[in-house]
Design an enzyme around this catalytic site. Structure first.
Site, PDB file in Angstrom:
ATOM      1  N   LYS A  24       8.512  58.002  44.406  1.00  0.00           N
ATOM      2  CA  LYS A  24       7.823  59.275  44.658  1.00  0.00           C
ATOM      3  C   LYS A  24       7.501  59.996  43.348  1.00  0.00           C
ATOM      4  O   LYS A  24       8.322  59.986  42.436  1.00  0.00           O
ATOM      5  CB  LYS A  24       8.764  60.126  45.521  1.00  0.00           C
ATOM      6  CG  LYS A  24       8.232  61.432  45.989  1.00  0.00           C
ATOM      7  CD  LYS A  24       9.337  62.286  46.592  1.00  0.00           C
ATOM      8  CE  LYS A  24      10.166  62.943  45.517  1.00  0.00           C
ATOM      9  NZ  LYS A  24      11.035  64.019  45.959  1.00  0.00           N
ATOM     10  N   LYS A  53       8.569  66.231  39.967  1.00  0.00           N
ATOM     11  CA  LYS A  53       8.448  67.128  38.806  1.00  0.00           C
ATOM     12  C   LYS A  53       9.643  66.992  37.872  1.00  0.00           C
ATOM     13  O   LYS A  53       9.603  67.424  36.733  1.00  0.00           O
ATOM     14  CB  LYS A  53       8.235  68.583  39.234  1.00  0.00           C
ATOM     15  CG  LYS A  53       9.234  69.188  40.216  1.00  0.00           C
ATOM     16  CD  LYS A  53       8.811  70.628  40.553  1.00  0.00           C
ATOM     17  CE  LYS A  53       9.507  71.338  41.669  1.00  0.00           C
ATOM     18  NZ  LYS A  53       9.643  70.887  42.967  1.00  0.00           N
ATOM     19  N   LYS A  75      21.431  61.356  44.289  1.00  0.00           N
ATOM     20  CA  LYS A  75      21.832  62.111  43.099  1.00  0.00           C
ATOM     21  C   LYS A  75      23.318  61.949  42.810  1.00  0.00           C
ATOM     22  O   LYS A  75      23.725  61.884  41.653  1.00  0.00           O
ATOM     23  CB  LYS A  75      21.475  63.590  43.255  1.00  0.00           C
ATOM     24  CG  LYS A  75      19.979  63.795  43.186  1.00  0.00           C
ATOM     25  CD  LYS A  75      19.582  65.227  43.006  1.00  0.00           C
ATOM     26  CE  LYS A  75      18.072  65.333  42.984  1.00  0.00           C
ATOM     27  NZ  LYS A  75      17.573  66.666  43.252  1.00  0.00           N
TER      28      LYS A  75
HETATM   29  P1  TYM Z   1      10.353  70.454  46.476  1.00  0.00           P
HETATM   30  O1  TYM Z   1      10.367  71.667  45.638  1.00  0.00           O
HETATM   31  O2  TYM Z   1      11.002  69.217  45.951  1.00  0.00           O
HETATM   32  O3  TYM Z   1       8.879  70.081  46.853  1.00  0.00           O
HETATM   33  C1  TYM Z   1       8.016  71.053  47.416  1.00  0.00           C
HETATM   34  C2  TYM Z   1       7.117  70.428  48.456  1.00  0.00           C
HETATM   35  O4  TYM Z   1       6.348  69.374  47.879  1.00  0.00           O
HETATM   36  C3  TYM Z   1       6.534  68.182  48.623  1.00  0.00           C
HETATM   37  N1  TYM Z   1       6.503  67.049  47.696  1.00  0.00           N
HETATM   38  C4  TYM Z   1       5.656  66.020  47.798  1.00  0.00           C
HETATM   39  N2  TYM Z   1       4.681  65.751  48.689  1.00  0.00           N
HETATM   40  C5  TYM Z   1       3.982  64.611  48.511  1.00  0.00           C
HETATM   41  N3  TYM Z   1       4.218  63.743  47.496  1.00  0.00           N
HETATM   42  C6  TYM Z   1       5.176  63.970  46.585  1.00  0.00           C
HETATM   43  N4  TYM Z   1       5.385  63.126  45.590  1.00  0.00           N
HETATM   44  C7  TYM Z   1       5.951  65.161  46.719  1.00  0.00           C
HETATM   45  N5  TYM Z   1       6.968  65.706  45.997  1.00  0.00           N
HETATM   46  C8  TYM Z   1       7.295  66.849  46.623  1.00  0.00           C
HETATM   47  C9  TYM Z   1       7.914  68.330  49.259  1.00  0.00           C
HETATM   48  O5  TYM Z   1       8.063  67.501  50.379  1.00  0.00           O
HETATM   49  C10 TYM Z   1       7.906  69.793  49.622  1.00  0.00           C
HETATM   50  O6  TYM Z   1       7.199  70.011  50.818  1.00  0.00           O
HETATM   51  N6  TYM Z   1      13.951  71.420  49.818  1.00  0.00           N
HETATM   52  C11 TYM Z   1      12.552  71.611  49.490  1.00  0.00           C
HETATM   53  C12 TYM Z   1      12.166  73.062  49.375  1.00  0.00           C
HETATM   54  C13 TYM Z   1      12.576  73.909  50.525  1.00  0.00           C
HETATM   55  C14 TYM Z   1      11.903  74.009  51.773  1.00  0.00           C
HETATM   56  C15 TYM Z   1      12.641  74.973  52.526  1.00  0.00           C
HETATM   57  C16 TYM Z   1      10.793  73.381  52.318  1.00  0.00           C
HETATM   58  C17 TYM Z   1      13.620  74.756  50.547  1.00  0.00           C
HETATM   59  N7  TYM Z   1      13.668  75.409  51.751  1.00  0.00           N
HETATM   60  C18 TYM Z   1      12.288  75.292  53.817  1.00  0.00           C
HETATM   61  C19 TYM Z   1      10.432  73.734  53.628  1.00  0.00           C
HETATM   62  C20 TYM Z   1      11.180  74.679  54.350  1.00  0.00           C
HETATM   63  C21 TYM Z   1      12.262  70.925  48.164  1.00  0.00           C
HETATM   64  O7  TYM Z   1      13.138  70.626  47.419  1.00  0.00           O
HETATM   65  O8  TYM Z   1      10.937  70.770  47.928  1.00  0.00           O
END
Ligand code: TYM
Length: 334
Positions: free
Chosen positions: A198, A201, A111
């Site tokens: 990947k 959203k 980013k």
């Molecule tokens: P975020 O909001 O980007 O995504 C949420 C969850 O979805 C998974 N994910 C995917 N899995 C498979 N294929 C994809 N294309 C895909 N895109 C997203 C992500 O791996 C995630 O599990 N930093 C994290 C959120 C977070 C978090 C935490 C997670 C904040 N604190 C503590 C676990 C524990 C995030 O940005 O996820």
């Protein structure tokens, strides 16, 4: 009973990538673990957000958690900013993490390369410590996430080991060392338009992802226009056939049918027929979720659940935060 923590950012409507990589795992895990599932709105503001939309998406994500089958009787469901311990813990963690460690995070590198150092917030750099805080506050043993969060989990483990060593007394551990849990299949769902990237959203090309709230006809159109290849052979080979392999793994996740079974069933059939059936499978998966989502959004039930969730979360998080403060000597008394 062991504890699970995971979170999703309300930075847009979740995609089927979020569902397959994360939410789908949560549903089964809630029956076997003490679970905390969070809507991490403080993470979402590391990039600019429209305040009104952020609120809507936060409440919307909570409704989706319930609509996919999370049960508030079994799991604690809450909003990160409603538990102030997260921001407090993040500060302590930042002060025990080096800038070098944070600059190595690939998400930050991607980013900041795109937008330059003056174009990204300091929060984007210090975002992983906030995530570390989420995990340690609940003494999580296991963190179910998609593949893209692996590096953040490694950072979390490094931090916990360092913190316990630096501040723990007589080998007494202050924080629990968590393990990452990546879905065996679907840990990395790829973009429909560029299957080497990947599914996200925040993709500017909406054809690249299927949102969990997309209408049936949109889903059909997006799957129809998904990038495949010119061989016309349906087989699972992510290296050489990333497009069709990605569609096969989405099909498998949506229906529970193993990839091999699907590959056999569609051997010799065209991509057109395969895509039509896949689209129907995704529509069938999402339609009941969407119906329940709309009911929940209009109900008071959702706010009651989130109030109770925040209360339960605060009890646990504040205890851990106090333990961290005591260990490092913040405040006057233990
Ligand atoms: P975020 O909001 O980007 O995504 C949420 C969850 O979805 C998974 N994910 C995917 N899995 C498979 N294929 C994809 N294309 C895909 N895109 C997203 C992500 O791996 C995630 O599990 N930093 C994290 C959120 C977070 C978090 C935490 C997670 C904040 N604190 C503590 C676990 C524990 C995030 O940005 O996820």
């Amino acid at each position: 009973m062991e504890t699970i923590f995971s979170g999703i950012q309300p930075s847009g409507t979740p995609t089927i990538g979020n569902y397959i990589g994360a939410m789908k795992q949560f549903i089964d895990l809630q029956n076997h673990y003490d679970c905390y599932f969070c809507i991490v709105d403080e993470h979402a503001i590391t990039v600019p957000q429209d305040p009104i939309k952020l609120r809507q998406q936060t409440r919307g994500l909570a409704a989706l958690y319930l609509a996919v089958g999370l049960n508030p009787e079994k799991a604690t469901i809450f909003i990160q900013s409603e538990v102030s311990a997260h921001a407090e813990a993040a500060w302590i963690i930042q002060c025990n993490t080096t800038i070098g460690e944070l600059e190595r995070m690939t998400q930050f590198k991607d980013k900041s390369q795109k937008n330059g150092r003056t174009g990204v917030s300091a929060g984007l750099l210090t975002y992983p410590p906030l995530m570390v805080g989420d995990i340690v506050l609940y003494n999580a043993n296991l963190v179910p996430v998609g593949d893209d969060q692996k590096q953040h989990l490694e950072l979390t483990r490094d931090f916990v080991e360092r913190f316990n060593k630096r501040y723990g007394q007589a080998n007494q551990e202050i924080l629990v060392l968590p393990e990452v849990k990546i879905a065996e299949q679907g840990g990395r769902v790829m973009s429909l338009q560029d299957p080497t990237k990947k599914m996200s959203k925040s993709d500017t090309n909406a054809k690249g992802f299927i949102s969990m709230l997309d209408e049936p006809n949109i889903i059909r159109k997006k799957i129809k226009s998904a990038v495949t290849d010119s061989t016309g052979i349906i087989e699972y080979d992510p290296e050489n056939k990333p497009g069709i392999s990605n569609l096969l793994s989405i099909f498998s996740a949506a229906t529970g049918r193993p990839i091999e079974e699907l590959a056999t069933a569609y051997a010799g059939k065209g991509y057109g027929e395969f895509k039509t059936d896949l689209a129907e499978a995704v529509v069938e998966l999402l339609t009941p979720i969407q119906e329940r989502y709309h009911e929940l959004l209009a109900s008071d039930e959702l706010d009651d659940i989130l109030d109770t969730g925040a209360e339960q979360a605060r009890l646990v998080a504040n205890k851990t935060l106090q333990r961290m403060k005591n260990a490092i000597g913040l405040g006057r008394k233990p």
